[in-house]
Motif scaffolding. Structure first.
Motif, short mmCIF file in Angstrom:
data_model
loop_
_atom_site.label_atom_id
_atom_site.label_comp_id
_atom_site.label_asym_id
_atom_site.label_seq_id
_atom_site.Cartn_x
_atom_site.Cartn_y
_atom_site.Cartn_z
N ALA A 1 -5.77 -2.26 35.34
CA ALA A 1 -6.09 -1.71 36.66
C ALA A 1 -5.39 -0.38 36.87
O ALA A 1 -5.95 0.55 37.47
N ALA A 2 -4.16 -0.25 36.39
CA ALA A 2 -3.40 0.99 36.56
C ALA A 2 -4.06 2.14 35.81
O ALA A 2 -4.01 3.29 36.26
N VAL A 3 -4.68 1.86 34.68
CA VAL A 3 -5.38 2.90 33.93
C VAL A 3 -6.52 3.46 34.77
O VAL A 3 -6.69 4.68 34.90
N ILE A 4 -7.32 2.57 35.34
CA ILE A 4 -8.46 3.01 36.13
C ILE A 4 -7.99 3.73 37.39
O ILE A 4 -8.53 4.77 37.79
N ALA A 5 -6.94 3.20 38.01
CA ALA A 5 -6.41 3.81 39.23
C ALA A 5 -5.91 5.22 38.98
O ALA A 5 -5.90 6.05 39.90
N ALA A 6 -5.50 5.52 37.76
CA ALA A 6 -4.90 6.82 37.46
C ALA A 6 -5.88 7.97 37.61
O ALA A 6 -5.46 9.12 37.78
N VAL A 7 -7.19 7.70 37.56
CA VAL A 7 -8.16 8.79 37.67
C VAL A 7 -8.79 8.87 39.06
O VAL A 7 -9.66 9.71 39.30
N LEU A 8 -8.35 8.01 39.97
CA LEU A 8 -8.89 8.02 41.32
C LEU A 8 -7.98 8.77 42.28
O LEU A 8 -6.76 8.65 42.21
N SER B 1 -13.38 9.74 30.62
CA SER B 1 -13.95 8.51 30.08
C SER B 1 -13.29 8.13 28.76
O SER B 1 -12.94 6.97 28.53
N ARG B 2 -13.12 9.13 27.92
CA ARG B 2 -12.50 8.89 26.61
C ARG B 2 -11.05 8.45 26.76
O ARG B 2 -10.60 7.51 26.11
N ARG B 3 -10.32 9.12 27.64
CA ARG B 3 -8.90 8.81 27.81
C ARG B 3 -8.72 7.43 28.42
O ARG B 3 -7.82 6.67 28.02
N VAL B 4 -9.53 7.08 29.39
CA VAL B 4 -9.45 5.75 30.01
C VAL B 4 -9.73 4.68 28.97
O VAL B 4 -9.02 3.66 28.89
N ALA B 5 -10.74 4.88 28.14
CA ALA B 5 -11.06 3.90 27.10
C ALA B 5 -9.89 3.73 26.13
O ALA B 5 -9.57 2.61 25.71
#
Length: 310
Positions: free
Chosen positions: A195-202, A178-182
């Motif tokens: 979108a690429a940031v969020i996709a990176a954790v999926l 959560s911290r890294r995505v933010a």
């Protein structure tokens, strides 16, 4: 390097660079007396302000995510702080679980239970020689926790936490994600990078079920930021993947929902084929919508602690 001028110390930075210029990360770290890891952490924590690179510049090995620069004025601001560089380094000091327990004046076992229950957000991690993930915490945040939540440091752990822990939950990874995505969302230049940031954790299968167009998946893959330093060896790589990838159903669902929204916004602003054609030159984004909440915010937390969460 510093020299004496009229009885005062003047660095090469003051002599050679004009207002408005920017420095590459390596030069900025040198001017601030920080090691590479300290500098990276300072940028992630926004202790050091950075600016996007020149869109005409050639992408480096880390792509656009690794080419942000530091304004000279920011270096000068930090170096004129009282107590520099010790005060800056203290804000960046990280500790492992044993030292963290000492700072809180509790036993390592209690600290581990509080950490697993999501009381602290790890700021980074590394993989030790046994292939295990070792979480690190900001010493300053632990000190603040002591003042904010003294009740959790003594006596029985709240019942809702005990239920979580007895069920095998461990929120350290999701708090770090959560911290890294933010952090990375704050640096995104446009909707596709967001979108690429969020996709990176999926996981790949989850991503494919949302971004069904192969062209869109190619864009997301090319814009994917590095969540953590690369690991050496198969065991370490598996550990890093475990730490960086969402796994629990509710966390995966949360990021799926946010990725769907981010893709809708990106598509409306710029088709994937156009973004792929100009990977280093994103179109300026429209006004940002309300911040995307992450699964470790109060709304998603399975428990509430103390009056400060009210």
């Amino acid at each position: 390097m510093t020299v004496m001028c009229d009885g005062r110390q003047v660095s090469a930075l003051d002599e050679l660079l004009a207002v408005g210029e920017t420095l590459a990360p390596g030069r900025a770290a040198h001017e601030l007396g920080l090691r590479s890891g300290e500098f990276d952490l300072a940028v992630q924590l926004e202790e050091i302000a950075t600016v996007p690179p020149d869109p005409e510049a050639r992408p480096g090995p880390a792509g656009s995510w690794g080419r942000r620069r530091v304004p000279v004025e920011e270096i000068r601001r930090l170096r004129t702080e009282e107590g520099f560089p010790d005060t800056l380094r203290e804000r960046l000091r990280t500790v492992g679980a044993t030292e963290a327990a000492g700072l809180l004046d509790i036993g390592p076992g209690r600290f581990l239970r509080l950490a697993r229950a999501g009381s602290f957000a790890p700021v980074r991690f590394y993989v030790n020689r046994y292939g295990a993930v070792v979480w690190l915490y900001l010493a300053s945040e632990l000190t603040e926790f002591t003042d904010r939540e003294p009740g959790l440091l003594r006596g029985r752990i709240p019942a809702v936490m005990r239920v979580m822990l007895d069920g095998g939950q461990d929120w350290r990874g999701r708090k770090w994600r959560s911290r890294r995505v933010a952090q990375l969302m704050g640096q995104a230049a446009d909707g596709w990078q967001s979108a690429a940031v969020i996709a990176a954790v999926l996981p790949p299968e989850e991503l494919a079920s949302i971004a069904e167009d192969p062209l869109e998946r190619t864009v997301l893959r090319r814009l994917r930021p590095s969540l953590a330093p690369p690991a050496t060896g198969a065991t370490a790589q598996q550990a890093v993947e475990w730490a960086t990838m969402a796994a629990e159903f509710d966390e995966v669902l949360w990021y799926r929902v946010n990725l769907t929204r981010a893709l809708d916004q990106a598509r409306r602003h710029q088709p994937a084929k156009n973004r792929l054609r100009h990977p280093s030159m994103p179109t300026p984004p429209p006004p940002k919508p309300a911040p995307i909440r992450t699964p470790t915010t109060r709304a998603m937390s399975p428990f509430r602690i103390g009056a400060s969460d009210g």
